[in-house]
Write an enzyme that holds these catalytic residues in place. Structure first.
Site, PDB file in Angstrom:
ATOM      1  N   ALA A  22       0.839  -1.205   0.000  1.00  0.00           N
ATOM      2  CA  ALA A  22       0.000   0.000   0.000  1.00  0.00           C
ATOM      3  C   ALA A  22       0.875   1.256   0.000  1.00  0.00           C
ATOM      4  CB  ALA A  22      -0.920  -0.009   1.226  1.00  0.00           C
ATOM      5  N   GLY A 102       6.738  -2.461  16.174  1.00  0.00           N
ATOM      6  CA  GLY A 102       6.092  -2.242  17.466  1.00  0.00           C
ATOM      7  C   GLY A 102       6.683  -1.042  18.195  1.00  0.00           C
ATOM      8  N   SER A 105      10.364  -0.206  17.695  1.00  0.00           N
ATOM      9  CA  SER A 105      10.608   0.375  16.376  1.00  0.00           C
ATOM     10  C   SER A 105      10.159   1.836  16.339  1.00  0.00           C
ATOM     11  CB  SER A 105       9.858  -0.428  15.312  1.00  0.00           C
ATOM     12  OG  SER A 105      10.214  -1.792  15.401  1.00  0.00           O
ATOM     13  N   ASP A 127       0.669  -9.065  18.609  1.00  0.00           N
ATOM     14  CA  ASP A 127       0.357  -9.015  20.044  1.00  0.00           C
ATOM     15  C   ASP A 127      -0.762  -8.031  20.417  1.00  0.00           C
ATOM     16  OD1 ASP A 127       2.348 -10.895  20.695  1.00  0.00           O
ATOM     17  OD2 ASP A 127       3.887  -9.330  20.630  1.00  0.00           O
ATOM     18  N   HIS A 216     -14.419 -31.782  29.190  1.00  0.00           N
ATOM     19  CA  HIS A 216     -13.097 -31.226  28.892  1.00  0.00           C
ATOM     20  C   HIS A 216     -13.037 -29.822  29.469  1.00  0.00           C
ATOM     21  CE1 HIS A 216     -15.520 -29.264  25.798  1.00  0.00           C
ATOM     22  NE2 HIS A 216     -14.673 -28.275  26.008  1.00  0.00           N
TER      23      HIS A 216
END
Ligand code: ADP
Length: 319
Positions: A22, A102, A105, A127, A216
């Site tokens: 982009a 992130g 950076s 994250d 479970h």
């Protein structure tokens, strides 16, 4: 602005390629040349920099990872090392930079901006740990990967009266755990925000077994909280379930980006170019209430993490 550079830095994330595409296409259409900087700040300092054409970024929108490569260069905190990077840019008459990565950076991008190279940060991380945006590029894809894996674990857990303890990524941000917990109908979600009381969790598991008669149980837990293998053994010893730990690890980082991540990356890439064309630097792009926004990096790094209380409450009402 005549020439802009683009780099990916820190941990990679699906959708970074869509952002590279982009930025390149929007810039070229505005009459600005684009240079790809390989291996993050390392390639910047070492001069591993090549022009990008519109065809260079063709056929990458569906690919995970980053065609530019990523790296960590701790030395980039040193102004003398930053100066080397700036020299590499000046030599090629590159006046501005898009940095996809992130928080770490972003700090590098801010340092460069303060030294005269306008930089715009795009949030590329699975994250979702960047506070100035509702979602980061890669989060939706990682979430899909986690959900697919947990769904499979559920099938086999039911057959064997098992408790699956699934460790997911997040780097101290509980979003991947909480979102996947809701999406998979987990019994328990453990994040830095919920806290972890081992005995209390074991008690709740016993209740799922004895009182609620569940065949479970799925426990989704964020990374960096506890040793999940040791915890799974305690589940076997202390409850009626046989505990099994699964650490999903780096599979969460890979894969073809979801349409949501591709569109998000494209919108954010466009915004980064528009900001640089307007002579703006030192900002990072985010999405809030489905609007693409820009926030000064300094402000973004200081923002407290948004509360996930509403979602956590929802999770609690669903179990
Ligand atoms: P992320 O960007 O995903 O948070 P890191 O924290 O590893 O990943 O940061 C990526 C890179 O950004 C580092 O390897 C380093 O080159 C650069 N960086 C991190 N912190 C700073 C800082 N304070 N000043 C300048 N550059 C930094």
């Amino acid at each position: 602005v005549k020439r802009i550079g683009i780099l990916t830095s820190g941990g990679d994330a699906p959708g970074m390629n869509a952002a590279i595409r982009a930025v390149t296409r929007v810039a070229l259409k505005s009459g600005v040349e684009v240079y790809g900087i390989y291996d993050g700040y390392r390639g910047l300092v070492e001069g591993y920099i090549e022009p990008l054409t519109r065809n260079d970024v063709g056929d990458i929108i569906d690919r995970g990872g980053t065609i530019l490569g990523s790296a960590r260069l701790p030395e980039f905190k040193d102004p003398a090392v930053q100066e080397k990077g700036i020299m590499q840019l000046r030599k090629r008459e590159i006046d501005a930079l898009v940095v996809i990565g992130g928080d770490g950076s972003y700090r590098g991008a801010l340092a460069l901006t303060n030294q005269g190279i306008n930089c715009i940060g795009l949030p590329g991380t699975i994250d979702n740990d960047i506070t100035c945006t509702d979602s980061t590029i890669g989060f939706d894809t990682a979430l899909s990967t986690v959900v697919e894996a947990v769904d499979k674990l559920r099938d086999t857990s039911s057959s064997h009266h098992r408790c699956s303890v699934v460790e997911v990524m997040g780097n101290h941000c509980g979003d991947l755990a909480l979102w996947s917990g809701i999406a998979c109908g987990a019994e328990i979600v453990i994040t830095a925000q919920t806290g972890f009381e081992e005995t209390e969790v074991l008690e709740r598991l016993k209740e799922f077994d004895v009182v609620k008669k569940k065949r479970h149980a799925i426990v989704v837990i964020s990374e960096k909280i506890t040793d999940v293998d040791a915890f799974a053994k305690k589940v076997s010893l202390n409850t009626g379930f046989s505990g099994r730990a699964t650490v999903l690890g780096h599979v969460q980082r890979g894969g073809s980006p979801t349409p949501i991540d591709r569109v998000l990356a494209s919108r954010m890439g466009e915004k980064a170019v528009d900001l640089l064309l307007a002579g703006i630097g030192g900002q990072c792009v985010g999405i809030k209430d489905n609007q693409i926004i820009a926030v000064p990096i300094e402000e973004a790094l200081d923002m407290p993490r948004a509360s996930r209380k509403r979602l956590q409450d929802l999770f609690d009402r669903l179990v």
